[in-house]
Design a protein around this motif. Sequence first.
Motif, PDB file in Angstrom:
ATOM      1  N   ILE A 742       0.882  -1.297   0.031  1.00  8.00           N
ATOM      2  CA  ILE A 742      -0.070   0.029  -0.139  1.00  8.00           C
ATOM      3  C   ILE A 742       0.858   1.371   0.167  1.00  8.00           C
ATOM      4  CG2 ILE A 742      -1.716   1.163   1.343  1.00  8.00           C
ATOM      5  CD1 ILE A 742      -2.745  -1.352   2.407  1.00  8.00           C
ATOM      6  N   LEU A 743       1.947   1.403   0.788  1.00  6.33           N
ATOM      7  CA  LEU A 743       2.796   2.461   0.966  1.00  6.33           C
ATOM      8  C   LEU A 743       3.467   2.831  -0.267  1.00  6.33           C
ATOM      9  CD1 LEU A 743       4.077   4.724   2.602  1.00  6.33           C
ATOM     10  CD2 LEU A 743       5.831   2.960   3.277  1.00  6.33           C
ATOM     11  N   ALA A 744       4.099   1.422  -1.026  1.00  7.90           N
ATOM     12  CA  ALA A 744       4.845   1.833  -2.333  1.00  7.90           C
ATOM     13  C   ALA A 744       3.453   2.125  -3.336  1.00  7.90           C
ATOM     14  CB  ALA A 744       5.301   0.308  -2.807  1.00  7.90           C
ATOM     15  N   LEU A 745       2.254   1.739  -3.662  1.00  6.14           N
ATOM     16  CA  LEU A 745       1.361   2.096  -4.319  1.00  6.14           C
ATOM     17  C   LEU A 745       1.323   3.781  -4.402  1.00  6.14           C
ATOM     18  CD1 LEU A 745      -0.191   1.370  -6.602  1.00  6.14           C
ATOM     19  CD2 LEU A 745      -2.021   0.785  -4.992  1.00  6.14           C
ATOM     20  N   HIS A 746       1.005   4.070  -2.863  1.00 12.35           N
ATOM     21  CA  HIS A 746       0.719   5.524  -2.748  1.00 12.35           C
ATOM     22  C   HIS A 746       1.938   6.531  -3.105  1.00 12.35           C
ATOM     23  CE1 HIS A 746      -0.005   9.140  -0.293  1.00 12.35           C
ATOM     24  NE2 HIS A 746      -1.358   8.804  -0.590  1.00 12.35           N
ATOM     25  N   LEU A 747       3.236   5.908  -3.040  1.00 12.53           N
ATOM     26  CA  LEU A 747       4.164   6.585  -3.328  1.00 12.53           C
ATOM     27  C   LEU A 747       4.454   6.948  -4.945  1.00 12.53           C
ATOM     28  CD1 LEU A 747       6.651   5.729  -0.715  1.00 12.53           C
ATOM     29  CD2 LEU A 747       5.817   7.906  -1.030  1.00 12.53           C
ATOM     30  N   LYS A 748       4.044   5.665  -5.453  1.00 13.13           N
ATOM     31  CA  LYS A 748       4.301   5.558  -6.924  1.00 13.13           C
ATOM     32  C   LYS A 748       3.251   6.321  -7.914  1.00 13.13           C
ATOM     33  CE  LYS A 748       6.512   1.004  -7.004  1.00 13.13           C
ATOM     34  NZ  LYS A 748       6.452  -0.508  -7.234  1.00 13.13           N
ATOM     35  N   ASN A 749       1.923   6.653  -7.006  1.00 14.53           N
ATOM     36  CA  ASN A 749       1.185   7.536  -7.761  1.00 14.53           C
ATOM     37  C   ASN A 749       1.893   8.910  -8.169  1.00 14.53           C
ATOM     38  OD1 ASN A 749      -0.915   5.585  -7.788  1.00 14.53           O
ATOM     39  ND2 ASN A 749      -1.642   6.089  -5.848  1.00 14.53           N
ATOM     40  N   TYR A 750       2.561   9.304  -7.176  1.00 12.35           N
ATOM     41  CA  TYR A 750       3.316  10.673  -7.442  1.00 12.35           C
ATOM     42  C   TYR A 750       4.531  10.703  -7.903  1.00 12.35           C
ATOM     43  CZ  TYR A 750      -0.363  12.162  -4.196  1.00 12.35           C
ATOM     44  OH  TYR A 750      -1.830  12.495  -3.644  1.00 12.35           O
ATOM     45  N   LEU A 751       5.443   9.548  -7.435  1.00  6.72           N
ATOM     46  CA  LEU A 751       6.998   9.660  -7.896  1.00  6.72           C
ATOM     47  C   LEU A 751       7.257   8.675  -9.207  1.00  6.72           C
ATOM     48  CD1 LEU A 751       8.473   9.784  -4.321  1.00  6.72           C
ATOM     49  CD2 LEU A 751       8.248  11.780  -6.106  1.00  6.72           C
ATOM     50  N   PRO A 758       8.244  -2.602  -3.052  1.00  3.88           N
ATOM     51  CA  PRO A 758       8.866  -3.031  -1.812  1.00  3.88           C
ATOM     52  C   PRO A 758       9.681  -4.474  -2.351  1.00  3.88           C
ATOM     53  CG  PRO A 758       6.597  -3.751  -1.877  1.00  3.88           C
ATOM     54  CD  PRO A 758       6.699  -2.906  -3.016  1.00  3.88           C
ATOM     55  N   GLU A 759      10.679  -4.684  -1.723  1.00  5.49           N
ATOM     56  CA  GLU A 759      11.653  -5.839  -1.744  1.00  5.49           C
ATOM     57  C   GLU A 759      12.158  -6.183  -0.484  1.00  5.49           C
ATOM     58  OE1 GLU A 759      12.123  -7.565  -4.229  1.00  5.49           O
ATOM     59  OE2 GLU A 759      11.293  -6.220  -5.841  1.00  5.49           O
ATOM     60  N   SER A 760      12.284  -7.704  -0.327  1.00  8.47           N
ATOM     61  CA  SER A 760      13.106  -7.956   1.150  1.00  8.47           C
ATOM     62  C   SER A 760      14.581  -7.802   1.113  1.00  8.47           C
ATOM     63  CB  SER A 760      12.911  -9.530   1.261  1.00  8.47           C
ATOM     64  OG  SER A 760      11.589  -9.935   1.245  1.00  8.47           O
ATOM     65  N   PRO A 761      15.026  -7.089   1.987  1.00  9.15           N
ATOM     66  CA  PRO A 761      16.586  -6.827   2.140  1.00  9.15           C
ATOM     67  C   PRO A 761      17.302  -8.100   2.098  1.00  9.15           C
ATOM     68  CG  PRO A 761      15.462  -6.421   4.313  1.00  9.15           C
ATOM     69  CD  PRO A 761      14.458  -6.917   3.471  1.00  9.15           C
ATOM     70  N   TYR A 762      18.773  -7.968   2.190  1.00  9.75           N
ATOM     71  CA  TYR A 762      19.857  -8.993   1.904  1.00  9.75           C
ATOM     72  C   TYR A 762      19.466  -9.793   3.296  1.00  9.75           C
ATOM     73  CZ  TYR A 762      24.414 -11.124   2.026  1.00  9.75           C
ATOM     74  OH  TYR A 762      25.356 -12.165   1.886  1.00  9.75           O
ATOM     75  N   ILE A 763      19.183  -9.380   4.541  1.00 10.39           N
ATOM     76  CA  ILE A 763      18.572 -10.141   5.849  1.00 10.39           C
ATOM     77  C   ILE A 763      16.985  -9.648   5.959  1.00 10.39           C
ATOM     78  CG2 ILE A 763      18.963 -10.470   8.054  1.00 10.39           C
ATOM     79  CD1 ILE A 763      22.149  -9.497   7.764  1.00 10.39           C
ATOM     80  N   SER A 764      16.067 -10.587   5.762  1.00  6.38           N
ATOM     81  CA  SER A 764      14.586 -10.200   5.577  1.00  6.38           C
ATOM     82  C   SER A 764      14.082 -10.741   6.869  1.00  6.38           C
ATOM     83  CB  SER A 764      14.142 -11.007   4.695  1.00  6.38           C
ATOM     84  OG  SER A 764      14.046 -12.395   4.785  1.00  6.38           O
ATOM     85  N   ARG A 765      14.870 -10.861   7.906  1.00 10.09           N
ATOM     86  CA  ARG A 765      14.089 -11.121   9.315  1.00 10.09           C
ATOM     87  C   ARG A 765      15.144 -10.657  10.488  1.00 10.09           C
ATOM     88  NH1 ARG A 765      12.828 -15.375  12.941  1.00 10.09           N
ATOM     89  NH2 ARG A 765      13.986 -16.680  11.625  1.00 10.09           N
ATOM     90  N   ILE A 766      14.933  -9.832  11.315  1.00 13.12           N
ATOM     91  CA  ILE A 766      15.600  -9.688  12.346  1.00 13.12           C
ATOM     92  C   ILE A 766      14.914  -9.427  13.510  1.00 13.12           C
ATOM     93  CG2 ILE A 766      17.330  -7.745  13.435  1.00 13.12           C
ATOM     94  CD1 ILE A 766      18.303  -7.129  10.407  1.00 13.12           C
ATOM     95  N   LEU A 797       1.532   8.349   7.540  1.00 11.53           N
ATOM     96  CA  LEU A 797       0.387   8.360   8.174  1.00 11.53           C
ATOM     97  C   LEU A 797      -1.006   7.727   7.645  1.00 11.53           C
ATOM     98  CD1 LEU A 797       0.499  12.417   8.926  1.00 11.53           C
ATOM     99  CD2 LEU A 797       0.747  10.485  10.627  1.00 11.53           C
ATOM    100  N   LYS A 798      -0.922   7.755   6.408  1.00 11.22           N
ATOM    101  CA  LYS A 798      -2.125   6.938   5.682  1.00 11.22           C
ATOM    102  C   LYS A 798      -2.026   5.492   6.171  1.00 11.22           C
ATOM    103  CE  LYS A 798      -3.832   6.085   0.979  1.00 11.22           C
ATOM    104  NZ  LYS A 798      -5.101   6.575   1.158  1.00 11.22           N
ATOM    105  N   ILE A 799      -0.764   5.132   6.153  1.00 11.52           N
ATOM    106  CA  ILE A 799      -0.843   3.519   6.616  1.00 11.52           C
ATOM    107  C   ILE A 799      -1.301   3.441   8.051  1.00 11.52           C
ATOM    108  CG2 ILE A 799       0.759   1.704   7.051  1.00 11.52           C
ATOM    109  CD1 ILE A 799       0.314   1.852   4.049  1.00 11.52           C
ATOM    110  N   LYS A 800      -0.888   4.429   8.929  1.00  9.37           N
ATOM    111  CA  LYS A 800      -1.192   4.209  10.429  1.00  9.37           C
ATOM    112  C   LYS A 800      -2.713   4.469  10.632  1.00  9.37           C
ATOM    113  CE  LYS A 800       3.162   3.848  12.151  1.00  9.37           C
ATOM    114  NZ  LYS A 800       3.280   2.763  12.986  1.00  9.37           N
TER     115      LYS A 800
END
Length: 818
Positions: A742-751, A758-766, A797-800
């Motif tokens: 949802i966050l990525a979609l909202h940002l992509k609408n503008y940018l 979104p992607e999982s980082p090199y270490i995806s769970r900490i 804030l939209k996500i929250k």
Amino acid sequence: MFNERNTLFVDVLLPLAMPVNLTYRVPFELNELVTIGKRVVVQVGKKKLYAGIVAKITETVPSGYEVKYIISVLDDVPVVTNIQLEFWKWISEYYLCTQGEVMKAALPAALRLESESLVALTEDYNSVAELDEKENFVIEYLEKVGETTISNLALLLNKQNIHNLIKSLYQKGIVILKEDISDNYKPKFISCLRINPAFSDIELNDIFNNLEKKSKKQLESLMNLYSWQSKCNVVEKSKFIKENGVSSGIIDTLAKKDYIEIYKIEKFFLNDVKAEKLPELTPNQNTAFEEIEKVFSKDKICLLHGVTSSGKTHIYFKLIEKVVNEGKEVLYIVPEMALTAQLVNRFKKYFGNIVEITHSGYSINERFETWNHLSEGKIKIILGVRSSVFMPFKKLGLVIIDEEHESTLKQQDPAPRYHARDCATMLAKMFNAKVLLGSATPSIESWYNVQTGKYDKVCLTERFGDSKHPKIDIINLSEAQKTNRMKGPFSTQLLEEIKNVLERQKQVIIFQNRRGYVPVTECSICGWIPRCVNCDVSLTYFNSTQNYRCSFCGFKKDIVNKCESCGSTRLKLMGYGTERLEEELKIFFPDSKIIRFDSESAKNHRQQEKIIKSFENKEIDIIVGTQMISKGFDFENLELVGIVNADHSINFPDFRSAERSFQLFTQVSGRAGRRIKPGKVIVQTYQPWHKVIEALKNSNITDLYDRELGERLKFNYPPYFRIIRLTIKHPENIIVIKASDILALHLKNYLKENVLGPESPYISRIRNYYIKQIIVKFDPKINSTSKIRNLINNSILKIKSIKELKSVIITPDVDPYF
């Protein structure tokens, strides 16, 4: 000045992650006491009390809610300046965090009182006569229970405003906060000796003659003290007794006769050696000094690009001396607290008691005293790590960032995730102070700023004195293995060079940027690997503690002798950490003193200083170290540096890997041959043709950086584009996926395409939190930075606002280091 009957309201900055400051009403009787920058006690919620900073005073009545009163004013004078408040606000806006988070990072713990802070008696507490009834009650209670919370004391005393009482006891040295207990608290005052200054030379000579007849030991002690005083500003009592073999009884007798005085001095002002005159600059250094002054006259930032061992520090000292003589203050930032060990002695040697050191290795009391000394104008120079940008400067005239390329200048967690170089530059701008960045391997961002005219560059291309650049040999590990010229992780050439250096009674550094014994243990049958139960990462085996450990969450697992999947005992150790290299070297060189220098063997600044001192004194033959050993040290007897495997750093998945690898290898290579005899550097790699290795061998930073800049322009990376990384975390993976989508979609609408993930980082769970990341790239020439930040804040804030996603943790990181 407000009228005492005016109705005043104050915006109070609290050490909490709150989006806005809270407004409180000022009782009439406190009107004249309230000032911007002072601490006030306020109630947050129903019960909790905090000490906050007055950020604004107004007579405008807030609307829409009932305003609480401030409870008390803690300070007689402001503890924070207007410039500091402005600086904190800038940091919060630029790095997308709250001012409360900045305040928590900036203020010494001793100034951050809250109702849940733990209080205890000091270890060396002595009864004080002038105490009131409530102070005595607190002392008696603490003697029984050991420690308690401020809120509990308030309950026991039936007194809401207890902070002034705690402040009074703290200032009298009777109580300390819980954080003080965990540190090695040192007394504030040290006993010192001096000959009674009332005596003339003739009277002192008569005393010597009298003692010669009556007490030879007293005479010897008095004459030694006379000699010490001629060389030192102050004579520390315990040190004098120890080094001269004098009994305390003799000292006491001389004091009773009024021949000497025993007095106390603040520990921070204890300095054994009088400040010496700075050494003269060499012609090359003097030319660089004059060029820097010309840059400063144009009000521009100066980048001092000096090769390793070129004597940049001498130039720094000359600039510092000039600024101090003008009555201004200096901030000198280094990237690691280990670096300060050698620098401290040099600073004290030339600047005496006007310089103080601050970093996390010092106790809370020590850091608080440094804060006060600078605030009161007792000192002029602060030497510290990144957090020193928060010190209370009032007349800042010069900022020096040494090793400005270092990634450790960037704060990772918690917020604020600031870069000390960029923050110090902004702080200097607020004071109209000069800025000097120094490095043998500048950051590509600074290199680019020179090319675009934002900075000016001054170069030092020759090493100081007669020292020569080290000779660099590249060992092709593939060929060495094919021709049986390897013994474990070491090529035969490296081992032979170590042997020759040790025979000449010279010293060696072996560099491997991996701590522990082995990074991976694997079953030869089924491929099982011990993994952390909390993080998506394999466990590192530590031989010193005989267990496996996670480098992210600290999870520990006992050593295993068989595979937990198939039961096989055929477990193989893969890779080499510093512990294993140390063990191997002790087999090859059993008569040599070999020691590790990493975050395990040197956990605090005292342990680091001990190892460095031993190496300087030639008590250690070989140091096996991580990147901690690469930064700024000057070892005159060091002749050889060996880099065990350069590929670990080069192959790291990061757009900065080539830049950072070159910087790291150049810096560690620069430790070798810093005197007349040239040193040698041996680099072991499977990629001898790599651009980083070629640049290192030929000392060609220009071609490497030009290639890197070309690639970054092509793929929209800094310094051409800005990056903000958004990390989304939650214990449930499905929640993380939904929130990040949802966050990525909202940002992509503008940018649009400027949003990656979104992607999982090199270490995806900490620590049992699943992680997704979104990268926002933007061209600051096209997109307004403030608009991008507002967009990100609104998107969060939209996500929250979505009920099921309310508990998701989203952390923005501006200008991140991956």
